[in-house]
Scaffold this motif. Structure first.
Motif, mmCIF file in Angstrom:
data_model
loop_
_atom_site.group_PDB
_atom_site.id
_atom_site.type_symbol
_atom_site.label_atom_id
_atom_site.label_comp_id
_atom_site.label_asym_id
_atom_site.label_seq_id
_atom_site.Cartn_x
_atom_site.Cartn_y
_atom_site.Cartn_z
ATOM 1 N N ALA A 9 0.817 -1.211 0.000
ATOM 2 C CA ALA A 9 0.000 0.000 0.000
ATOM 3 C C ALA A 9 0.854 1.265 0.000
ATOM 4 O O ALA A 9 0.324 2.372 0.000
ATOM 5 C CB ALA A 9 -0.924 -0.001 1.216
ATOM 6 N N GLY A 10 2.191 1.114 0.001
ATOM 7 C CA GLY A 10 3.079 2.270 -0.019
ATOM 8 C C GLY A 10 3.260 2.929 1.334
ATOM 9 O O GLY A 10 3.713 4.073 1.413
ATOM 10 N N GLN A 11 2.929 2.220 2.391
ATOM 11 C CA GLN A 11 3.044 2.757 3.742
ATOM 12 C C GLN A 11 4.425 2.468 4.330
ATOM 13 O O GLN A 11 5.061 1.468 3.989
ATOM 14 C CB GLN A 11 1.982 2.141 4.650
ATOM 15 N N THR A 12 4.862 3.335 5.208
ATOM 16 C CA THR A 12 6.120 3.141 5.917
ATOM 17 C C THR A 12 5.809 2.727 7.341
ATOM 18 O O THR A 12 4.941 3.310 7.991
ATOM 19 C CB THR A 12 6.947 4.444 5.939
ATOM 20 N N LEU A 13 6.528 1.740 7.827
ATOM 21 C CA LEU A 13 6.351 1.255 9.185
ATOM 22 C C LEU A 13 7.720 1.204 9.843
ATOM 23 O O LEU A 13 8.648 0.598 9.299
ATOM 24 C CB LEU A 13 5.718 -0.141 9.169
ATOM 25 N N VAL A 14 7.847 1.855 10.975
ATOM 26 C CA VAL A 14 9.104 1.817 11.722
ATOM 27 C C VAL A 14 8.926 0.822 12.862
ATOM 28 O O VAL A 14 8.014 0.951 13.675
ATOM 29 C CB VAL A 14 9.470 3.213 12.282
ATOM 30 N N VAL A 15 9.798 -0.176 12.903
ATOM 31 C CA VAL A 15 9.744 -1.221 13.916
ATOM 32 C C VAL A 15 11.109 -1.271 14.597
ATOM 33 O O VAL A 15 12.139 -1.176 13.937
ATOM 34 C CB VAL A 15 9.432 -2.596 13.268
ATOM 35 N N VAL A 16 11.106 -1.431 15.896
ATOM 36 C CA VAL A 16 12.351 -1.552 16.646
ATOM 37 C C VAL A 16 12.402 -2.964 17.235
ATOM 38 O O VAL A 16 12.051 -3.176 18.388
ATOM 39 C CB VAL A 16 12.453 -0.484 17.763
ATOM 40 N N PRO A 17 12.815 -3.926 16.401
ATOM 41 C CA PRO A 17 12.832 -5.305 16.886
ATOM 42 C C PRO A 17 14.134 -5.638 17.603
ATOM 43 O O PRO A 17 15.182 -5.049 17.333
ATOM 44 C CB PRO A 17 12.714 -6.124 15.608
ATOM 45 N N HIS A 18 14.035 -6.568 18.476
ATOM 46 C CA HIS A 18 15.227 -7.114 19.120
ATOM 47 C C HIS A 18 15.384 -8.570 18.693
ATOM 48 O O HIS A 18 16.184 -9.301 19.258
ATOM 49 C CB HIS A 18 15.119 -6.984 20.634
ATOM 50 N N ASP A 19 14.628 -8.935 17.685
ATOM 51 C CA ASP A 19 14.635 -10.296 17.152
ATOM 52 C C ASP A 19 15.016 -10.203 15.676
ATOM 53 O O ASP A 19 14.331 -9.545 14.890
ATOM 54 C CB ASP A 19 13.238 -10.897 17.317
ATOM 55 N N GLU A 20 16.103 -10.835 15.288
ATOM 56 C CA GLU A 20 16.591 -10.755 13.907
ATOM 57 C C GLU A 20 15.595 -11.314 12.905
ATOM 58 O O GLU A 20 15.582 -10.902 11.753
ATOM 59 C CB GLU A 20 17.927 -11.470 13.779
ATOM 60 N N ARG A 21 14.715 -12.235 13.327
ATOM 61 C CA ARG A 21 13.709 -12.775 12.404
ATOM 62 C C ARG A 21 12.706 -11.699 12.019
ATOM 63 O O ARG A 21 12.240 -11.661 10.887
ATOM 64 C CB ARG A 21 13.006 -13.974 13.025
ATOM 65 N N VAL A 22 12.384 -10.822 12.940
ATOM 66 C CA VAL A 22 11.477 -9.713 12.629
ATOM 67 C C VAL A 22 12.205 -8.700 11.752
ATOM 68 O O VAL A 22 11.667 -8.222 10.755
ATOM 69 C CB VAL A 22 10.942 -9.049 13.914
ATOM 70 N N ALA A 23 13.437 -8.385 12.088
ATOM 71 C CA ALA A 23 14.220 -7.439 11.290
ATOM 72 C C ALA A 23 14.388 -7.931 9.853
ATOM 73 O O ALA A 23 14.423 -7.133 8.922
ATOM 74 C CB ALA A 23 15.586 -7.212 11.934
ATOM 75 N N ALA A 24 14.447 -9.229 9.667
ATOM 76 C CA ALA A 24 14.645 -9.808 8.334
ATOM 77 C C ALA A 24 13.469 -9.547 7.405
ATOM 78 O O ALA A 24 13.605 -9.716 6.198
ATOM 79 C CB ALA A 24 14.900 -11.306 8.454
ATOM 80 N N THR A 25 12.338 -9.087 7.929
ATOM 81 C CA THR A 25 11.189 -8.789 7.072
ATOM 82 C C THR A 25 11.257 -7.376 6.504
ATOM 83 O O THR A 25 10.428 -7.014 5.679
ATOM 84 C CB THR A 25 9.866 -8.960 7.841
ATOM 85 N N ALA A 26 12.228 -6.605 6.914
ATOM 86 C CA ALA A 26 12.332 -5.198 6.507
ATOM 87 C C ALA A 26 13.027 -5.030 5.157
ATOM 88 O O ALA A 26 13.809 -5.873 4.738
ATOM 89 C CB ALA A 26 13.105 -4.415 7.562
ATOM 90 N N ASP A 27 12.732 -3.904 4.496
ATOM 91 C CA ASP A 27 13.429 -3.543 3.259
ATOM 92 C C ASP A 27 14.725 -2.809 3.558
ATOM 93 O O ASP A 27 15.597 -2.691 2.711
ATOM 94 C CB ASP A 27 12.567 -2.601 2.407
ATOM 95 N N ARG A 28 14.823 -2.304 4.758
ATOM 96 C CA ARG A 28 15.973 -1.490 5.148
ATOM 97 C C ARG A 28 16.208 -1.706 6.635
ATOM 98 O O ARG A 28 15.269 -1.807 7.411
ATOM 99 C CB ARG A 28 15.640 -0.034 4.883
ATOM 100 N N ILE A 29 17.472 -1.774 7.022
ATOM 101 C CA ILE A 29 17.812 -1.945 8.434
ATOM 102 C C ILE A 29 18.745 -0.817 8.848
ATOM 103 O O ILE A 29 19.790 -0.609 8.236
ATOM 104 C CB ILE A 29 18.464 -3.311 8.703
ATOM 105 N N VAL A 30 18.346 -0.081 9.872
ATOM 106 C CA VAL A 30 19.168 0.984 10.438
ATOM 107 C C VAL A 30 19.600 0.495 11.813
ATOM 108 O O VAL A 30 18.771 0.255 12.683
ATOM 109 C CB VAL A 30 18.387 2.308 10.554
#
Length: 55
Positions: A9-30
């Motif tokens: 849908a073109g939405q941006t979602l900022v997630v602060v995971p402490h689990d690499e499996r969740v981070a792996a779903t991102a298009d970008r990792i900061v």
């Protein structure tokens, strides 16, 4: 998955995971260290990275 629906849908979602499996779903990792940006990289699935390496 909700993340995929938001991305489509073109939405941006900022997630602060402490689990690499969740981070792996991102298009970008900061990555942050001591309150500063330590790394800002686009994320690519392992399969895609391996395919590009053999291109």
């Amino acid at each position: 998955m909700l993340f995929d629906e938001l991305r489509a849908a073109g939405q941006t979602l900022v997630v602060v995971p402490h689990d690499e499996r969740v981070a792996a779903t991102a298009d970008r990792i900061v990555s942050m260290r001591a309150g500063s940006v330590a790394a800002d990289t686009p994320w690519m699935p392992v399969e895609a990275a391996q395919a590009l390496a053999h291109w």
